[in-house]
Design a protein around this motif. Sequence first.
Motif, PDB file in Angstrom:
ATOM      1  N   PHE A 157       0.817  -1.209   0.000  1.00 38.43           N
ATOM      2  CA  PHE A 157       0.000   0.000   0.000  1.00 38.43           C
ATOM      3  C   PHE A 157       0.857   1.267   0.000  1.00 38.43           C
ATOM      4  N   GLY A 158       2.127   1.165   0.381  1.00 39.42           N
ATOM      5  CA  GLY A 158       2.996   2.332   0.356  1.00 39.42           C
ATOM      6  C   GLY A 158       3.688   2.562  -0.967  1.00 39.42           C
ATOM      7  N   MET A 159       3.633   1.583  -1.868  1.00 42.16           N
ATOM      8  CA  MET A 159       4.364   1.707  -3.142  1.00 42.16           C
ATOM      9  C   MET A 159       3.812   2.776  -4.091  1.00 42.16           C
ATOM     10  N   PRO A 160       2.485   2.928  -4.248  1.00 38.06           N
ATOM     11  CA  PRO A 160       2.013   3.926  -5.220  1.00 38.06           C
ATOM     12  C   PRO A 160       2.573   5.323  -4.984  1.00 38.06           C
ATOM     13  N   MET A 161       2.458   5.838  -3.769  1.00 36.97           N
ATOM     14  CA  MET A 161       2.982   7.174  -3.482  1.00 36.97           C
ATOM     15  C   MET A 161       4.497   7.233  -3.671  1.00 36.97           C
ATOM     16  N   THR A 162       5.197   6.196  -3.228  1.00 34.99           N
ATOM     17  CA  THR A 162       6.649   6.189  -3.336  1.00 34.99           C
ATOM     18  C   THR A 162       7.090   6.175  -4.797  1.00 34.99           C
ATOM     19  N   ILE A 163       6.430   5.383  -5.627  1.00 37.82           N
ATOM     20  CA  ILE A 163       6.779   5.322  -7.046  1.00 37.82           C
ATOM     21  C   ILE A 163       6.527   6.669  -7.714  1.00 37.82           C
ATOM     22  N   ILE A 164       5.420   7.313  -7.381  1.00 32.74           N
ATOM     23  CA  ILE A 164       5.108   8.609  -7.986  1.00 32.74           C
ATOM     24  C   ILE A 164       6.173   9.642  -7.628  1.00 32.74           C
ATOM     25  N   ILE A 165       6.578   9.680  -6.367  1.00 30.15           N
ATOM     26  CA  ILE A 165       7.585  10.662  -5.941  1.00 30.15           C
ATOM     27  C   ILE A 165       8.934  10.384  -6.592  1.00 30.15           C
ATOM     28  N   LEU A 166       9.374   9.121  -6.555  1.00 31.53           N
ATOM     29  CA  LEU A 166      10.694   8.797  -7.086  1.00 31.53           C
ATOM     30  C   LEU A 166      10.741   8.933  -8.605  1.00 31.53           C
ATOM     31  N   ARG A 167       9.653   8.627  -9.275  1.00 28.76           N
ATOM     32  CA  ARG A 167       9.653   8.763 -10.734  1.00 28.76           C
ATOM     33  C   ARG A 167       9.900  10.211 -11.153  1.00 28.76           C
ATOM     34  N   GLY A 168       9.278  11.142 -10.438  1.00 25.11           N
ATOM     35  CA  GLY A 168       9.508  12.549 -10.755  1.00 25.11           C
ATOM     36  C   GLY A 168      10.956  12.947 -10.586  1.00 25.11           C
ATOM     37  N   PHE A 169      11.608  12.464  -9.545  1.00 21.62           N
ATOM     38  CA  PHE A 169      13.021  12.783  -9.345  1.00 21.62           C
ATOM     39  C   PHE A 169      13.890  12.127 -10.407  1.00 21.62           C
ATOM     40  N   PHE A 170      13.621  10.872 -10.712  1.00 22.85           N
ATOM     41  CA  PHE A 170      14.447  10.170 -11.686  1.00 22.85           C
ATOM     42  C   PHE A 170      14.309  10.769 -13.079  1.00 22.85           C
ATOM     43  N   ARG A 171      13.123  11.248 -13.424  1.00 25.31           N
ATOM     44  CA  ARG A 171      12.935  11.856 -14.741  1.00 25.31           C
ATOM     45  C   ARG A 171      13.631  13.199 -14.846  1.00 25.31           C
ATOM     46  N   ALA A 172      13.847  13.844 -13.690  1.00 25.29           N
ATOM     47  CA  ALA A 172      14.501  15.157 -13.714  1.00 25.29           C
ATOM     48  C   ALA A 172      16.009  15.062 -13.928  1.00 25.29           C
ATOM     49  N   ILE A 173      16.586  13.876 -13.789  1.00 24.78           N
ATOM     50  CA  ILE A 173      18.026  13.718 -14.034  1.00 24.78           C
ATOM     51  C   ILE A 173      18.283  13.832 -15.533  1.00 24.78           C
ATOM     52  N   PRO A 174      19.196  14.705 -15.975  1.00 22.24           N
ATOM     53  CA  PRO A 174      19.427  14.894 -17.415  1.00 22.24           C
ATOM     54  C   PRO A 174      19.861  13.604 -18.098  1.00 22.24           C
ATOM     55  N   GLY A 175      19.361  13.406 -19.307  1.00 18.21           N
ATOM     56  CA  GLY A 175      19.718  12.220 -20.073  1.00 18.21           C
ATOM     57  C   GLY A 175      21.173  12.174 -20.459  1.00 18.21           C
ATOM     58  N   GLU A 176      21.826  13.358 -20.533  1.00 13.42           N
ATOM     59  CA  GLU A 176      23.246  13.388 -20.904  1.00 13.42           C
ATOM     60  C   GLU A 176      24.106  12.657 -19.887  1.00 13.42           C
ATOM     61  N   ILE A 177      23.684  12.687 -18.620  1.00 14.62           N
ATOM     62  CA  ILE A 177      24.451  11.990 -17.585  1.00 14.62           C
ATOM     63  C   ILE A 177      24.381  10.479 -17.823  1.00 14.62           C
ATOM     64  N   GLU A 178      23.210   9.977 -18.166  1.00 13.47           N
ATOM     65  CA  GLU A 178      23.068   8.550 -18.446  1.00 13.47           C
ATOM     66  C   GLU A 178      23.860   8.153 -19.686  1.00 13.47           C
ATOM     67  N   GLU A 179      23.826   8.991 -20.721  1.00 15.61           N
ATOM     68  CA  GLU A 179      24.579   8.689 -21.937  1.00 15.61           C
ATOM     69  C   GLU A 179      26.076   8.645 -21.665  1.00 15.61           C
ATOM     70  N   ALA A 180      26.557   9.583 -20.851  1.00 12.55           N
ATOM     71  CA  ALA A 180      27.979   9.591 -20.514  1.00 12.55           C
ATOM     72  C   ALA A 180      28.359   8.346 -19.712  1.00 12.55           C
ATOM     73  N   ALA A 181      27.460   7.918 -18.797  1.00 10.52           N
ATOM     74  CA  ALA A 181      27.750   6.722 -18.005  1.00 10.52           C
ATOM     75  C   ALA A 181      27.785   5.478 -18.882  1.00 10.52           C
ATOM     76  N   ILE A 182      26.871   5.389 -19.854  1.00 10.57           N
ATOM     77  CA  ILE A 182      26.856   4.228 -20.750  1.00 10.57           C
ATOM     78  C   ILE A 182      28.105   4.209 -21.623  1.00 10.57           C
ATOM     79  N   LEU A 183      28.547   5.382 -22.090  1.00 12.83           N
ATOM     80  CA  LEU A 183      29.768   5.439 -22.889  1.00 12.83           C
ATOM     81  C   LEU A 183      30.990   5.015 -22.086  1.00 12.83           C
ATOM     82  N   ASP A 184      30.948   5.221 -20.788  1.00  4.07           N
ATOM     83  CA  ASP A 184      32.050   4.794 -19.920  1.00  4.07           C
ATOM     84  C   ASP A 184      31.944   3.321 -19.543  1.00  4.07           C
ATOM     85  N   GLY A 185      30.968   2.604 -20.118  1.00  2.00           N
ATOM     86  CA  GLY A 185      30.840   1.175 -19.865  1.00  2.00           C
ATOM     87  C   GLY A 185      29.926   0.818 -18.719  1.00  2.00           C
TER      88      GLY A 185
END
Length: 285
Positions: A157-185
């Motif tokens: 019962f605690g997952m819906p609110m937690t997923i909504i909050i964390l999804r907003g934070f995770f989406r706010a992380i720039p995609g360039e950071i993920e691309e740079a991490a993938i390029l680094d292996g």
Amino acid sequence: MSAKRHKQSPTSGGPLRSLSLHAIVVVTALFVGVPLLYAVLGGFKTTRQLSSNPIGLPDPWVPENYTSVLASGSFWRMLWNSTYIAVLTTLVVVAVSALAAFVFARFAFRGREALFTMFAAGLMFPFAVAILPLFVLLRMFGLLDNPLGVILPQAAFGMPMTIIILRGFFRAIPGEIEEAAILDGCTSFGFFWRILLPMARPAIATVSVLAVVNSWNQFMLPLVVFSDDSLFTIPLGVQQFQGQYATDIARVMAYIVVAMLPALGFYAVAERQLVSGLTAGAVKG
């Protein structure tokens, strides 16, 4: 001239609005603080003093109400049960919800929004409606009188609110950071574990505090699951103590105050993390 007056009018209303906001805060604090102060002082009285002098200071002071609670082994056992269940519930909620929020935020797949909407719809599902089928399900799996019978439903019962909050934070992380991490292996899980979670630490702290508080205050689910008083949590202990000492109101007040102290202490320690997490979410949103 009229334009000048129009420009100054918001400023002239500033002190009045600030005074109104301060008045609302003070009144709200009084509504919360006065009953709490009354309970604390009432715990130092006898029941006869509460009847003859309900709003005055104790005369004489009776600390035995508090010391008898603190000397009770059942209280410390219930405190341990509540802490154990709250910690495990929080770990399950945060771990599973963080992984789910990472998938919803960083991966594109068919039906993603529909699936996320289904999770979000869990916020509109009253817990009381599910208590009967939940009891039948827990009995079927042999989880009655078992801490897992409380931990797993609370986490669900605690997952819906937690997923909504964390999804907003995770989406706010720039995609360039993920691309740079993938390029680094870095793998997708490596990016989640090494980069995303540390950057979302305020959000993790916020949902952790909310999960602990919700678990600590849960009354209905432990009442249904536990029949063995050795497994009782603090809310059940308050009910049991109140029934046992129904005529000794002062001792009941002392027990309630002592039962609140762990939650108040935890909130005092975690308040900064909670506020920073909510502030960061407001800025990013």
